[in-house]
Design a protein around this motif. Sequence first.
Motif, PDB file in Angstrom:
ATOM      1  N   ASP A  48       0.796  -1.234   0.000  1.00  0.00           N
ATOM      2  CA  ASP A  48       0.000   0.000   0.000  1.00  0.00           C
ATOM      3  C   ASP A  48       0.823   1.277   0.000  1.00  0.00           C
ATOM      4  O   ASP A  48       0.275   2.354  -0.218  1.00  0.00           O
ATOM      5  N   GLY A  49       2.101   1.176   0.319  1.00  0.00           N
ATOM      6  CA  GLY A  49       2.930   2.369   0.438  1.00  0.00           C
ATOM      7  C   GLY A  49       2.996   2.848   1.881  1.00  0.00           C
ATOM      8  O   GLY A  49       2.131   2.548   2.706  1.00  0.00           O
ATOM      9  N   ALA A  50       4.039   3.610   2.173  1.00  0.00           N
ATOM     10  CA  ALA A  50       4.276   4.061   3.544  1.00  0.00           C
ATOM     11  C   ALA A  50       3.211   5.037   4.034  1.00  0.00           C
ATOM     12  O   ALA A  50       2.783   4.966   5.181  1.00  0.00           O
ATOM     13  N   THR A  51       2.759   5.938   3.169  1.00  0.00           N
ATOM     14  CA  THR A  51       1.762   6.926   3.585  1.00  0.00           C
ATOM     15  C   THR A  51       0.465   6.253   3.998  1.00  0.00           C
ATOM     16  O   THR A  51      -0.081   6.529   5.078  1.00  0.00           O
ATOM     17  N   GLN A  52      -0.045   5.358   3.166  1.00  0.00           N
ATOM     18  CA  GLN A  52      -1.292   4.657   3.475  1.00  0.00           C
ATOM     19  C   GLN A  52      -1.139   3.791   4.726  1.00  0.00           C
ATOM     20  O   GLN A  52      -2.036   3.728   5.560  1.00  0.00           O
ATOM     21  N   THR A  53       0.000   3.138   4.869  1.00  0.00           N
ATOM     22  CA  THR A  53       0.235   2.293   6.037  1.00  0.00           C
ATOM     23  C   THR A  53       0.270   3.124   7.309  1.00  0.00           C
ATOM     24  O   THR A  53      -0.314   2.741   8.329  1.00  0.00           O
ATOM     25  N   ALA A  54       0.952   4.272   7.270  1.00  0.00           N
ATOM     26  CA  ALA A  54       0.995   5.153   8.447  1.00  0.00           C
ATOM     27  C   ALA A  54      -0.407   5.616   8.825  1.00  0.00           C
ATOM     28  O   ALA A  54      -0.770   5.640  10.008  1.00  0.00           O
ATOM     29  N   THR A  56      -3.222   4.045   8.194  1.00  0.00           N
ATOM     30  CA  THR A  56      -3.946   2.880   8.713  1.00  0.00           C
ATOM     31  C   THR A  56      -3.545   2.578  10.147  1.00  0.00           C
ATOM     32  O   THR A  56      -4.403   2.338  11.005  1.00  0.00           O
ATOM     33  N   LEU A  57      -2.248   2.597  10.433  1.00  0.00           N
ATOM     34  CA  LEU A  57      -1.792   2.339  11.799  1.00  0.00           C
ATOM     35  C   LEU A  57      -2.317   3.392  12.766  1.00  0.00           C
ATOM     36  O   LEU A  57      -2.697   3.072  13.898  1.00  0.00           O
ATOM     37  N   SER A  58      -2.356   4.637  12.336  1.00  0.00           N
ATOM     38  CA  SER A  58      -2.882   5.705  13.192  1.00  0.00           C
ATOM     39  C   SER A  58      -4.373   5.517  13.420  1.00  0.00           C
ATOM     40  O   SER A  58      -4.869   5.632  14.544  1.00  0.00           O
ATOM     41  N   ARG A  59      -5.098   5.217  12.374  1.00  0.00           N
ATOM     42  CA  ARG A  59      -6.544   5.034  12.481  1.00  0.00           C
ATOM     43  C   ARG A  59      -6.868   3.854  13.396  1.00  0.00           C
ATOM     44  O   ARG A  59      -7.785   3.920  14.200  1.00  0.00           O
ATOM     45  N   ARG A  60      -6.114   2.782  13.297  1.00  0.00           N
ATOM     46  CA  ARG A  60      -6.364   1.581  14.105  1.00  0.00           C
ATOM     47  C   ARG A  60      -5.646   1.614  15.458  1.00  0.00           C
ATOM     48  O   ARG A  60      -5.777   0.678  16.236  1.00  0.00           O
ATOM     49  N   ARG A  61      -4.845   2.642  15.671  1.00  0.00           N
ATOM     50  CA  ARG A  61      -4.060   2.760  16.901  1.00  0.00           C
ATOM     51  C   ARG A  61      -3.181   1.520  17.107  1.00  0.00           C
ATOM     52  O   ARG A  61      -3.198   0.893  18.160  1.00  0.00           O
ATOM     53  N   GLN A  62      -2.391   1.198  16.096  1.00  0.00           N
ATOM     54  CA  GLN A  62      -1.578  -0.018  16.128  1.00  0.00           C
ATOM     55  C   GLN A  62      -0.085   0.245  15.929  1.00  0.00           C
ATOM     56  O   GLN A  62       0.603  -0.514  15.250  1.00  0.00           O
ATOM     57  N   TRP A  63       0.420   1.272  16.565  1.00  0.00           N
ATOM     58  CA  TRP A  63       1.841   1.568  16.487  1.00  0.00           C
ATOM     59  C   TRP A  63       2.634   0.814  17.558  1.00  0.00           C
ATOM     60  O   TRP A  63       3.860   0.823  17.544  1.00  0.00           O
ATOM     61  N   GLN A  64       1.954   0.160  18.496  1.00  0.00           N
ATOM     62  CA  GLN A  64       2.622  -0.427  19.649  1.00  0.00           C
ATOM     63  C   GLN A  64       3.718  -1.421  19.279  1.00  0.00           C
ATOM     64  O   GLN A  64       4.795  -1.396  19.876  1.00  0.00           O
ATOM     65  N   ASP A  65       3.456  -2.312  18.331  1.00  0.00           N
ATOM     66  CA  ASP A  65       4.447  -3.323  17.987  1.00  0.00           C
ATOM     67  C   ASP A  65       5.708  -2.690  17.406  1.00  0.00           C
ATOM     68  O   ASP A  65       6.818  -3.137  17.691  1.00  0.00           O
ATOM     69  N   ILE A  66       5.537  -1.644  16.630  1.00  0.00           N
ATOM     70  CA  ILE A  66       6.690  -0.950  16.049  1.00  0.00           C
ATOM     71  C   ILE A  66       7.507  -0.294  17.163  1.00  0.00           C
ATOM     72  O   ILE A  66       8.727  -0.437  17.220  1.00  0.00           O
TER      73      ILE A  66
END
Length: 168
Positions: A48-54, A56-66
């Motif tokens: 999807d590309g870095a922009t779309q992934t960022a 998505t992670l923000s929308r889903r609140r899923q930055w924790q694993d990173i």
Amino acid sequence: MPSARIFFIAGLFSLAGGSCLLATQGPHPVMHPHRTSTGQVLGMIAHDGATQTAQTLSRRRQWQDIVQGVSSGRHDAQRALSLLLPKADPQTATLLRMSMKAALPYQPQTVLRTLRDSASSMSDTRAICSSHGMGTAWNSSARQAVSSVHEAALRIRVKACLSSLAKS
């Protein structure tokens, strides 16, 4: 004791990030019961590309694993964060930088590689290496940790970081 500080900073990151992200959500944010692993994130970036992934992670609140991966020195997390950091929204980018700052005394090589690989400015390096708001124990630990990094490719980042630590 050092791991307590990481968990405390990670907790603050989660709380602040959640608050910021909730403020940007619609009236009924969608909760996703699963976590997104770093491997899945790298796949999302490729697809999807870095922009779309960022986003998505923000929308889903899923930055924790990173964030946890960078804090523990995982190379896949470092690679993912280096690709996503420039594409993150300003609030998320600030929180990601705060987590990198907290990880600096424990994973200096990973933090400095992330900064180098993300093509972030030297001002980002100086800000993450500044002891502003961190205390003298953090400064001493960070200075010692960064001094132990001898990777040739990180020479410029190490020098900038040590300079920032000495000034703060």
